[in-house]
Design an enzyme around this catalytic site. Structure first.
Site, PDB file in Angstrom:
ATOM      1  N   ASP A  43       0.841  -1.198   0.000  1.00 54.48           N
ATOM      2  CA  ASP A  43       0.000   0.000   0.000  1.00 54.48           C
ATOM      3  C   ASP A  43       0.874   1.246   0.000  1.00 54.48           C
ATOM      4  O   ASP A  43       1.674   1.447   0.925  1.00 54.48           O
ATOM      5  CB  ASP A  43      -0.897  -0.031   1.245  1.00 54.48           C
ATOM      6  CG  ASP A  43      -2.068   0.930   1.143  1.00 54.48           C
ATOM      7  OD1 ASP A  43      -2.140   1.693   0.162  1.00 54.48           O
ATOM      8  OD2 ASP A  43      -2.920   0.908   2.054  1.00 54.48           O
ATOM      9  N   ASP A  44       0.749   2.038  -1.033  1.00 56.68           N
ATOM     10  CA  ASP A  44       1.474   3.322  -1.111  1.00 56.68           C
ATOM     11  C   ASP A  44       2.989   3.154  -1.173  1.00 56.68           C
ATOM     12  O   ASP A  44       3.747   4.058  -0.797  1.00 56.68           O
ATOM     13  CB  ASP A  44       1.144   4.239   0.082  1.00 56.68           C
ATOM     14  CG  ASP A  44      -0.221   4.891  -0.021  1.00 56.68           C
ATOM     15  OD1 ASP A  44      -1.028   4.462  -0.865  1.00 56.68           O
ATOM     16  OD2 ASP A  44      -0.480   5.841   0.737  1.00 56.68           O
ATOM     17  N   CYS A  83      -5.862   4.425  -3.542  1.00 57.76           N
ATOM     18  CA  CYS A  83      -6.088   3.088  -2.984  1.00 57.76           C
ATOM     19  C   CYS A  83      -7.299   2.351  -3.524  1.00 57.76           C
ATOM     20  O   CYS A  83      -7.184   1.301  -4.148  1.00 57.76           O
ATOM     21  CB  CYS A  83      -6.228   3.187  -1.470  1.00 57.76           C
ATOM     22  SG  CYS A  83      -4.849   3.980  -0.630  1.00 57.76           S
ATOM     23  N   LYS A 139      -6.059  -5.261   4.142  1.00 55.63           N
ATOM     24  CA  LYS A 139      -6.891  -4.092   3.843  1.00 55.63           C
ATOM     25  C   LYS A 139      -7.907  -4.406   2.746  1.00 55.63           C
ATOM     26  O   LYS A 139      -7.553  -4.968   1.714  1.00 55.63           O
ATOM     27  CB  LYS A 139      -5.967  -2.948   3.410  1.00 55.63           C
ATOM     28  CG  LYS A 139      -6.662  -1.743   2.789  1.00 55.63           C
ATOM     29  CD  LYS A 139      -5.715  -0.577   2.654  1.00 55.63           C
ATOM     30  CE  LYS A 139      -6.200   0.471   1.678  1.00 55.63           C
ATOM     31  NZ  LYS A 139      -5.351   1.667   1.641  1.00 55.63           N
ATOM     32  N   HIS A 141     -11.128  -1.968   1.821  1.00 53.82           N
ATOM     33  CA  HIS A 141     -11.311  -0.637   1.221  1.00 53.82           C
ATOM     34  C   HIS A 141     -12.171  -0.661  -0.039  1.00 53.82           C
ATOM     35  O   HIS A 141     -11.984   0.157  -0.936  1.00 53.82           O
ATOM     36  CB  HIS A 141      -9.934  -0.002   0.907  1.00 53.82           C
ATOM     37  CG  HIS A 141      -9.971   1.508   0.973  1.00 53.82           C
ATOM     38  ND1 HIS A 141      -9.017   2.315   0.393  1.00 53.82           N
ATOM     39  CD2 HIS A 141     -10.872   2.356   1.548  1.00 53.82           C
ATOM     40  CE1 HIS A 141      -9.310   3.579   0.615  1.00 53.82           C
ATOM     41  NE2 HIS A 141     -10.424   3.639   1.311  1.00 53.82           N
ATOM     42  N   HIS A 241       1.670   2.056   4.172  1.00 54.04           N
ATOM     43  CA  HIS A 241       0.797   3.229   4.305  1.00 54.04           C
ATOM     44  C   HIS A 241       0.961   3.819   5.714  1.00 54.04           C
ATOM     45  O   HIS A 241       1.325   3.119   6.649  1.00 54.04           O
ATOM     46  CB  HIS A 241      -0.640   2.750   4.088  1.00 54.04           C
ATOM     47  CG  HIS A 241      -1.651   3.830   3.832  1.00 54.04           C
ATOM     48  ND1 HIS A 241      -2.030   4.734   4.805  1.00 54.04           N
ATOM     49  CD2 HIS A 241      -2.378   4.128   2.731  1.00 54.04           C
ATOM     50  CE1 HIS A 241      -2.949   5.548   4.291  1.00 54.04           C
ATOM     51  NE2 HIS A 241      -3.171   5.213   3.033  1.00 54.04           N
ATOM     52  N   ASP A 299      -0.343  -0.628  -4.736  1.00 51.61           N
ATOM     53  CA  ASP A 299      -1.645  -0.184  -5.266  1.00 51.61           C
ATOM     54  C   ASP A 299      -1.580   1.207  -5.895  1.00 51.61           C
ATOM     55  O   ASP A 299      -2.449   1.592  -6.652  1.00 51.61           O
ATOM     56  CB  ASP A 299      -2.722  -0.228  -4.172  1.00 51.61           C
ATOM     57  CG  ASP A 299      -2.516   0.825  -3.102  1.00 51.61           C
ATOM     58  OD1 ASP A 299      -1.374   1.270  -2.882  1.00 51.61           O
ATOM     59  OD2 ASP A 299      -3.518   1.219  -2.459  1.00 51.61           O
ATOM     60  N   ASN A 300      -0.543   1.948  -5.554  1.00 56.22           N
ATOM     61  CA  ASN A 300      -0.322   3.280  -6.155  1.00 56.22           C
ATOM     62  C   ASN A 300       1.062   3.746  -5.712  1.00 56.22           C
ATOM     63  O   ASN A 300       1.721   3.105  -4.893  1.00 56.22           O
ATOM     64  CB  ASN A 300      -1.408   4.296  -5.748  1.00 56.22           C
ATOM     65  CG  ASN A 300      -1.634   4.392  -4.256  1.00 56.22           C
ATOM     66  OD1 ASN A 300      -2.655   3.900  -3.747  1.00 56.22           O
ATOM     67  ND2 ASN A 300      -0.705   4.988  -3.536  1.00 56.22           N
ATOM     68  N   LYS A 319       1.486   9.710  -5.425  1.00 54.21           N
ATOM     69  CA  LYS A 319       0.099   9.280  -5.198  1.00 54.21           C
ATOM     70  C   LYS A 319      -0.874  10.426  -5.507  1.00 54.21           C
ATOM     71  O   LYS A 319      -0.595  11.567  -5.158  1.00 54.21           O
ATOM     72  CB  LYS A 319      -0.035   8.842  -3.739  1.00 54.21           C
ATOM     73  CG  LYS A 319      -1.433   8.399  -3.341  1.00 54.21           C
ATOM     74  CD  LYS A 319      -1.468   7.949  -1.884  1.00 54.21           C
ATOM     75  CE  LYS A 319      -2.885   7.556  -1.477  1.00 54.21           C
ATOM     76  NZ  LYS A 319      -2.946   7.086  -0.089  1.00 54.21           N
TER      77      LYS A 319
HETATM   78 CA    CA Z   1      -2.633   3.081  -1.516  1.00 57.71          CA
END
Ligand code: CA
Length: 485
Positions: A43-44, A83, A139, A141, A241, A299-300, A319
């Site tokens: 994540d991130d 995300c 996660k 989301h 994240h 994811d990004n 991001k």
């Molecule tokens: Ca993310």
């Protein structure tokens, strides 16, 4: 069974009944060539924060081993620079702007409209229907109301949290830092999500250790429990994240990193890498390495504008942006003995390709009504097809102003809210030299592609959530993070 039938007919009837019976696990012996599938999502994570993309101060040996034994997608993209929509694209194999999942969903447990639209078919549903054991860890989301929960969208097992992130430590209610977090959450609903209970299926269960360790444990357990049947595991770490939290056992690995925030971030990254190493070892110990297709990606891009000291270098942007730093991510696949080991695939590829690739290699049936935007990458990475998988790739995002981008070949046209810019990524990966003025024909060609694609999209079904005080007040109950008895 009809006992008046001859014995042979009775046997045939019994076998037919067993064959047709729903819910019988498809044992490995019945489909021994069908691989397991593990999707590991960070994540991130910044493009430059993994060893195989040149990271120097944080070692990621296990993530790197996936690249060493698999395919690194040098131009691997996600479909959104943030995300939730990125996950919606991954989970459906479709550009999520077509079905209105263009923004993050607010955490609204009583709202059955804000989440991955229920008419969309998920990869998990397809895998479950193909007889796979399906598990989601981490996660989610993709909506906080029960109709959107993982168990309602194709996963038979779930351990994790439903919002956009989570605190990493199993705080008790009286912990001073936890009290600070609660104060913050009461002012900012977006952070309130991070304090919601950890769930096992539909029950809040809490957690007892550093979150990244807990998620890795769950992944190991899932693999061990399902090692004798085909399985599909979606392991979505909230690492790396925010919030910036890691225990000393990981942070202390980086005494040479002077910046305290970067040192903690390194600890978070290292913990995730360890967790991935444990997943790989579990597969190896159970002799499943050559029977398992593993994906790893972020994811990004990294949110370098926040407290999170991520590195997207050499990419421009971050991001929320359609510059490369928002959408071009670490992206690898390993399937030993089936994918060429230690290779680099250069043609632009996208997270939307995972669904059709997985469906193809597992012979899972995709319902006819599902129009996938991705393609099966297997014949491309094995060299059977030498043309690019996609004529063009597209992005639209409005989480930081209205932006869009299109990439065809090496050219990328983008608009971040002022005027169009054109880059030749072959010679200019950092998007430093705008060619728009000097190449009007290319601008016109790519603009036309974007316009045609954009015309097929719908407006977002919900806006980006704003930090509010209203969402949780009166309904949220802050409890210990630890699991009960
Ligand atoms: Ca993310």
């Amino acid at each position: 069974m009809n006992t008046r039938l001859p014995l042979r007919s009775r046997w045939i009837a019994l076998l037919m009944a067993l064959w047709m019976a729903p819910g019988i696990p498809h044992a490995r012996a019945a489909g021994s060539d069908r691989p397991n599938v593990v999707i590991i999502l960070a994540d991130d994570m910044g493009y430059g924060d993994v060893g195989f993309n040149g990271c120097k101060d944080i070692a990621t040996p296990n993530i790197d081993s996936l690249a060493a034994h698999g395919v690194r997608f040098a131009n691997g993209y996600v479909s959104q620079p943030l995300c939730s929509p990125s996950r919606a694209g991954l989970m459906t194999g479709r550009y999520e702007e077509q079905f209105g999942h263009e923004n993050n969903p607010a955490y609204l447990p009583n709202d059955d409209k804000i989440g991955l639209p229920l008419d969309q078919v998920t990869l998990a549903q397809v895998m479950r229907d193909a007889g796979y054991a399906t598990g989601a860890v981490g996660k989610w989301h993709l909506g906080a109301a029960p109709c959107f929960w993982p168990n309602a969208r194709g996963f038979t097992e779930y351990f994790g949290f439903l919002g956009g992130g989570h605190v990493y430590m199993p705080y008790k209610k009286g912990d001073p830092l936890y009290q600070e977090y609660v104060k913050h959450a009461l002012k900012n609903s977006l952070f309130g999500e991070y304090l919601r209970p950890v769930m096992r299926n539909d029950k809040p269960v809490g957690f007892n250790e550093y979150m990244t360790d807990a998620l890795a444990n769950e992944a190991e357990s899932f693999i061990t429990r399902h090692k004798s049947e085909p399985f599909f595991l979606y392991l979505a770490f909230n690492a790396v994240h925010s919030p910036l939290e890691a225990p000393d056992k990981y942070v202390s690995r980086f005494p040479d990193i002077a910046d305290k925030r970067r040192r903690t971030y390194a600890g978070m990254t290292s913990a995730m890498d360890d967790g991935i190493g444990r997943v790989l070892k579990t597969l190896r110990d159970n002799r499943l390495e050559d029977k398992t297709l593993i994906w790893f990606m972020s994811d990004n891009g990294g949110p370098v504008y926040t407290e999170m000291p991520t590195h997207n270098a050499p990419l421009r942007g971050y991001k929320h942006q359609v510059y490369e730093g928002g959408i071009h991510v670490p992206f690898v696949a390993q399937w030993r003995g089936h994918l060429p080991e230690g290779t680099v695939y250069e043609q632009p590829s996208i997270s939307l390709d995972i669904f059709p690739t997985v469906a193809a290699v597992t012979a899972a049936k995709v319902p006819e009504k599902v129009k996938l935007d991705g393609v099966n990458l297997l014949p491309y990475v094995t060299g059977k097809i030498s043309t690019p998988p996609h004529d063009a790739l597209y992005w639209r995002n409005r989480s930081a102003g209205y932006q869009w981008a299109v990439r065809q070949g090496d050219y990328k046209l983008l608009d971040v809210g002022n005027t169009v810019q054109l880059y030749d990524l072959k010679d200019d990966l950092p998007e430093a030299k705008d060619l728009a003025a000097s190449m009007p024909d290319v601008v016109a060609r790519l603009q036309k592609l974007h316009d045609a694609w954009n015309a097929k999209l719908i407006e977002p079904l919900w806006p980006m959530p704003k930090p509010t005080k209203e969402v949780f007040l009166g309904s949220i109950e802050f409890t210990d993070m630890e699991a009960g008895e």
